[in-house]
Write a protein that holds these residues in place. Structure first.
Motif, PDB file in Angstrom:
ATOM      1  N   GLY A  30       1.032  -1.209   0.092  1.00  0.00           N
ATOM      2  CA  GLY A  30       0.014   0.012  -0.016  1.00  0.00           C
ATOM      3  C   GLY A  30       0.800   1.161   0.230  1.00  0.00           C
ATOM      4  N   MET A  31       1.867   1.484   0.785  1.00  0.00           N
ATOM      5  CA  MET A  31       2.634   2.553   0.864  1.00  0.00           C
ATOM      6  C   MET A  31       3.305   2.912  -0.350  1.00  0.00           C
ATOM      7  SD  MET A  31       3.579   4.984   2.769  1.00  0.00           S
ATOM      8  CE  MET A  31       3.016   4.607   4.566  1.00  0.00           C
ATOM      9  N   TRP A  32       3.937   1.858  -1.095  1.00  0.00           N
ATOM     10  CA  TRP A  32       4.733   2.119  -2.404  1.00  0.00           C
ATOM     11  C   TRP A  32       3.532   2.497  -3.367  1.00  0.00           C
ATOM     12  CZ3 TRP A  32       9.560   2.390  -3.697  1.00  0.00           C
ATOM     13  CH2 TRP A  32      10.653   2.123  -2.504  1.00  0.00           C
ATOM     14  N   HIS A  33       2.542   1.728  -3.704  1.00  0.00           N
ATOM     15  CA  HIS A  33       1.344   1.915  -4.645  1.00  0.00           C
ATOM     16  C   HIS A  33       0.456   2.915  -4.453  1.00  0.00           C
ATOM     17  CE1 HIS A  33       3.273  -1.126  -7.122  1.00  0.00           C
ATOM     18  NE2 HIS A  33       3.563  -1.741  -6.185  1.00  0.00           N
ATOM     19  N   PHE A  34       0.232   3.188  -3.233  1.00  0.00           N
ATOM     20  CA  PHE A  34      -0.931   4.379  -3.065  1.00  0.00           C
ATOM     21  C   PHE A  34      -0.298   5.663  -2.042  1.00  0.00           C
ATOM     22  CE2 PHE A  34      -3.109   0.395  -3.410  1.00  0.00           C
ATOM     23  CZ  PHE A  34      -3.859   0.582  -4.445  1.00  0.00           C
ATOM     24  N   GLY A  35       1.187   5.449  -1.868  1.00  0.00           N
ATOM     25  CA  GLY A  35       1.528   6.609  -1.232  1.00  0.00           C
ATOM     26  C   GLY A  35       2.832   7.177  -2.053  1.00  0.00           C
ATOM     27  N   PHE A  36       3.698   6.308  -2.523  1.00  0.00           N
ATOM     28  CA  PHE A  36       5.011   6.793  -3.122  1.00  0.00           C
ATOM     29  C   PHE A  36       4.533   7.129  -4.571  1.00  0.00           C
ATOM     30  CE2 PHE A  36       7.629   4.445  -0.036  1.00  0.00           C
ATOM     31  CZ  PHE A  36       7.386   5.672   1.177  1.00  0.00           C
ATOM     32  N   ALA A  37       3.804   6.052  -5.398  1.00  0.00           N
ATOM     33  CA  ALA A  37       3.574   6.407  -6.658  1.00  0.00           C
ATOM     34  C   ALA A  37       2.669   7.366  -7.038  1.00  0.00           C
ATOM     35  CB  ALA A  37       2.701   4.968  -7.150  1.00  0.00           C
ATOM     36  N   PRO A  38       1.783   7.834  -6.366  1.00  0.00           N
ATOM     37  CA  PRO A  38       0.958   8.961  -6.687  1.00  0.00           C
ATOM     38  C   PRO A  38       1.621  10.158  -6.599  1.00  0.00           C
ATOM     39  CG  PRO A  38      -0.432   7.618  -5.124  1.00  0.00           C
ATOM     40  CD  PRO A  38       1.000   7.149  -5.317  1.00  0.00           C
ATOM     41  N   MET A  39       2.834  10.220  -6.123  1.00  0.00           N
ATOM     42  CA  MET A  39       3.792  11.369  -5.855  1.00  0.00           C
ATOM     43  C   MET A  39       4.858  11.454  -6.972  1.00  0.00           C
ATOM     44  SD  MET A  39       4.474  12.095  -1.819  1.00  0.00           S
ATOM     45  CE  MET A  39       5.153  10.499  -1.647  1.00  0.00           C
ATOM     46  N   ALA A  40       5.031  10.336  -7.585  1.00  0.00           N
ATOM     47  CA  ALA A  40       5.960  10.253  -8.681  1.00  0.00           C
ATOM     48  C   ALA A  40       5.309  10.917 -10.103  1.00  0.00           C
ATOM     49  CB  ALA A  40       6.212   8.711  -8.975  1.00  0.00           C
ATOM     50  N   THR A  41       6.070  11.228 -11.110  1.00  0.00           N
ATOM     51  CA  THR A  41       5.843  11.707 -12.231  1.00  0.00           C
ATOM     52  C   THR A  41       5.372  10.685 -13.476  1.00  0.00           C
ATOM     53  OG1 THR A  41       7.547  13.447 -12.058  1.00  0.00           O
ATOM     54  CG2 THR A  41       6.777  13.051 -14.115  1.00  0.00           C
ATOM     55  N   HIS A  42       3.926  10.828 -13.896  1.00  0.00           N
ATOM     56  CA  HIS A  42       3.592   9.900 -14.589  1.00  0.00           C
ATOM     57  C   HIS A  42       3.786  10.149 -16.039  1.00  0.00           C
ATOM     58  CE1 HIS A  42       1.999   8.278 -10.913  1.00  0.00           C
ATOM     59  NE2 HIS A  42       1.190   7.119 -11.721  1.00  0.00           N
ATOM     60  N   TYR A  43       3.956   9.125 -16.945  1.00  0.00           N
ATOM     61  CA  TYR A  43       4.031   9.480 -18.556  1.00  0.00           C
ATOM     62  C   TYR A  43       3.150   8.267 -19.252  1.00  0.00           C
ATOM     63  CZ  TYR A  43       8.364  11.758 -17.164  1.00  0.00           C
ATOM     64  OH  TYR A  43       9.437  12.707 -16.492  1.00  0.00           O
ATOM     65  N   GLY A  44       2.510   8.801 -20.131  1.00  0.00           N
ATOM     66  CA  GLY A  44       1.478   8.246 -20.776  1.00  0.00           C
ATOM     67  C   GLY A  44       2.057   7.665 -22.116  1.00  0.00           C
ATOM     68  N   PHE A  45       1.641   6.426 -22.419  1.00  0.00           N
ATOM     69  CA  PHE A  45       1.995   5.879 -23.699  1.00  0.00           C
ATOM     70  C   PHE A  45       1.115   5.927 -24.769  1.00  0.00           C
ATOM     71  CE2 PHE A  45       4.411   2.923 -20.830  1.00  0.00           C
ATOM     72  CZ  PHE A  45       5.673   3.884 -20.509  1.00  0.00           C
ATOM     73  N   TYR A  46       1.279   6.697 -25.842  1.00  0.00           N
ATOM     74  CA  TYR A  46       0.183   7.003 -26.806  1.00  0.00           C
ATOM     75  C   TYR A  46       0.358   6.273 -28.164  1.00  0.00           C
ATOM     76  CZ  TYR A  46      -1.714  10.420 -23.409  1.00  0.00           C
ATOM     77  OH  TYR A  46      -2.083  11.344 -22.510  1.00  0.00           O
ATOM     78  N   GLU A  47      -0.635   5.831 -28.887  1.00  0.00           N
ATOM     79  CA  GLU A  47      -0.312   5.151 -30.178  1.00  0.00           C
ATOM     80  C   GLU A  47      -1.616   5.918 -30.759  1.00  0.00           C
ATOM     81  OE1 GLU A  47       1.636   0.851 -29.721  1.00  0.00           O
ATOM     82  OE2 GLU A  47      -0.598   1.067 -30.136  1.00  0.00           O
ATOM     83  N   GLN A  48      -1.385   6.711 -31.794  1.00  0.00           N
ATOM     84  CA  GLN A  48      -2.442   7.377 -32.772  1.00  0.00           C
ATOM     85  C   GLN A  48      -3.294   8.065 -31.730  1.00  0.00           C
ATOM     86  OE1 GLN A  48      -3.976   4.733 -35.425  1.00  0.00           O
ATOM     87  NE2 GLN A  48      -2.433   5.038 -36.776  1.00  0.00           N
ATOM     88  N   ASP A  49      -2.926   8.720 -30.626  1.00  0.00           N
ATOM     89  CA  ASP A  49      -3.731   9.702 -29.687  1.00  0.00           C
ATOM     90  C   ASP A  49      -4.202   8.474 -28.682  1.00  0.00           C
ATOM     91  OD1 ASP A  49      -2.965  11.903 -30.560  1.00  0.00           O
ATOM     92  OD2 ASP A  49      -4.384  12.093 -32.320  1.00  0.00           O
ATOM     93  N   ALA A  50      -4.201   7.336 -28.832  1.00  0.00           N
ATOM     94  CA  ALA A  50      -4.879   6.579 -28.017  1.00  0.00           C
ATOM     95  C   ALA A  50      -3.841   6.090 -26.845  1.00  0.00           C
ATOM     96  CB  ALA A  50      -5.382   5.185 -28.499  1.00  0.00           C
ATOM     97  N   LEU A  51      -4.345   6.368 -25.483  1.00  0.00           N
ATOM     98  CA  LEU A  51      -3.672   6.041 -24.356  1.00  0.00           C
ATOM     99  C   LEU A  51      -3.584   4.648 -24.182  1.00  0.00           C
ATOM    100  CD1 LEU A  51      -1.864   7.054 -22.076  1.00  0.00           C
ATOM    101  CD2 LEU A  51      -4.089   7.360 -20.920  1.00  0.00           C
ATOM    102  N   VAL A  52      -2.361   3.810 -24.434  1.00  0.00           N
ATOM    103  CA  VAL A  52      -2.214   2.371 -24.476  1.00  0.00           C
ATOM    104  C   VAL A  52      -1.337   1.816 -23.124  1.00  0.00           C
ATOM    105  CG1 VAL A  52      -2.762   2.079 -26.455  1.00  0.00           C
ATOM    106  CG2 VAL A  52      -0.309   2.346 -25.971  1.00  0.00           C
ATOM    107  N   GLY A  53      -0.925   2.859 -22.176  1.00  0.00           N
ATOM    108  CA  GLY A  53       0.133   2.260 -21.153  1.00  0.00           C
ATOM    109  C   GLY A  53       0.637   3.673 -20.373  1.00  0.00           C
ATOM    110  N   TYR A  54       1.444   3.548 -19.624  1.00  0.00           N
ATOM    111  CA  TYR A  54       2.249   4.262 -18.448  1.00  0.00           C
ATOM    112  C   TYR A  54       3.188   3.787 -17.686  1.00  0.00           C
ATOM    113  CZ  TYR A  54       0.171   2.599 -14.243  1.00  0.00           C
ATOM    114  OH  TYR A  54       0.059   1.686 -13.346  1.00  0.00           O
TER     115      TYR A  54
END
Length: 272
Positions: A30-54
């Protein structure tokens, strides 16, 4: 062609996060994924403007999550290696990753790009409830807003965590009714947490505790954790927790409380 762009609003990737958690073979920390992860910088992966990963990278340059949907045309191994090698102009340099053994796809990609690794923490969960009637020598009380400052000072003194961070953290737990304390003559001797999940892992309770340094080695930690486990079970929740790989004392306490170290959190260093 795949494009990588920063994600400002995490609601954009809610369905991808849901799919990410669905891939795990055990509850994630819980601490890693709901505490630390939300504070990290997120990047989306797009294929032809469709969001397919992060993916998300923390302030120290370590990846905390990586996911590519099965509908994507891109090869996840090639994409991961591009990021791990620091060849994404958007993301930049990435030192390594934190990943658990309960995340087999993400772990496999990390190992493909690993120069070295070390176990950071042990992940515990209750595999089956005990039929025994546990007798408690102590009972924890739910924390109130009036006790916030006492909890903060207690944690600063006993684990050295930053006061400003603790104030926000404990205030949130008190509002959610997830923080408990054990007092003797108005002196706080132990703090216990029974953190619930709002989504993805709602059948689990993530436990945590701090025992005053003056009380360590006297069996209080075992009693506190037993109480927290019982508290979770009474709400039909399965307890989980984690502790550093070097904390042998905590590992013994957690084992006595009936939890099993089924998985590990691993720190990976990428090839440079």
């Amino acid at each position: 062609m795949l494009n990588i762009k920063p994600i400002d609003n995490l609601e954009q990737i809610h369905s991808l996060k849901q799919a990410y958690f669905a891939q795990s073979t055990a509850p994630l920390d819980g601490m890693w994924h709901f505490g630390f992860a939300p504070m990290a910088t997120h990047y989306g992966f797009y294929e032809q403007d469709a969001l397919v990963g992060y993916c998300c990278i923390n302030g120290d340059g370590y990846m905390l999550q990586f996911f590519l949907s099965t509908v994507a045309n891109s090869d996840q191994k090639d994409l991961f290696t591009l990021i791990a090698d620091g060849n994404s102009s958007v993301i930049g340099d990435v030192k390594g990753a934190f990943v658990s053994t309960a995340e087999p796809q993400y772990l496999s990609l990390c190992m493909d790009n690993s120069s070295q690794f070390a176990v950071n923490a042990l992940m515990y969960q209750q595999m089956e409830k005990s039929d025994e009637n546990t007798q408690f020598d102590l009972f924890l009380q739910q924390a109130s807003t009036e006790k916030l400052e006492q909890f903060v000072e207690f944690a600063v003194a006993n684990i050295g965590a930053p006061k400003e961070w603790l104030t926000g953290y404990y205030s949130n737990l008190i509002n959610r009714k997830e923080l408990f304390g054990y007092w003797q003559e108005d002196e706080l001797l132990a703090a216990g947490e029974c953190r619930l999940f709002d989504e993805f892992q709602k059948e689990y309770a993530d436990l945590g505790m701090i025992v005053a340094q003056s009380q360590r080695g006297k069996g209080m930690a075992t009693q506190v954790l037993h109480w927290l486990v019982n508290n979770a079970n009474e709400r039909n929740l399965t307890p989980i927790c984690s502790t550093e790989s070097s904390n042998v004392g905590a590992q013994k306490v957690i084992k006595r409380a009936g939890l099993t170290a089924a998985n590990r959190i691993v720190q990976i260093e990428f090839k440079q």
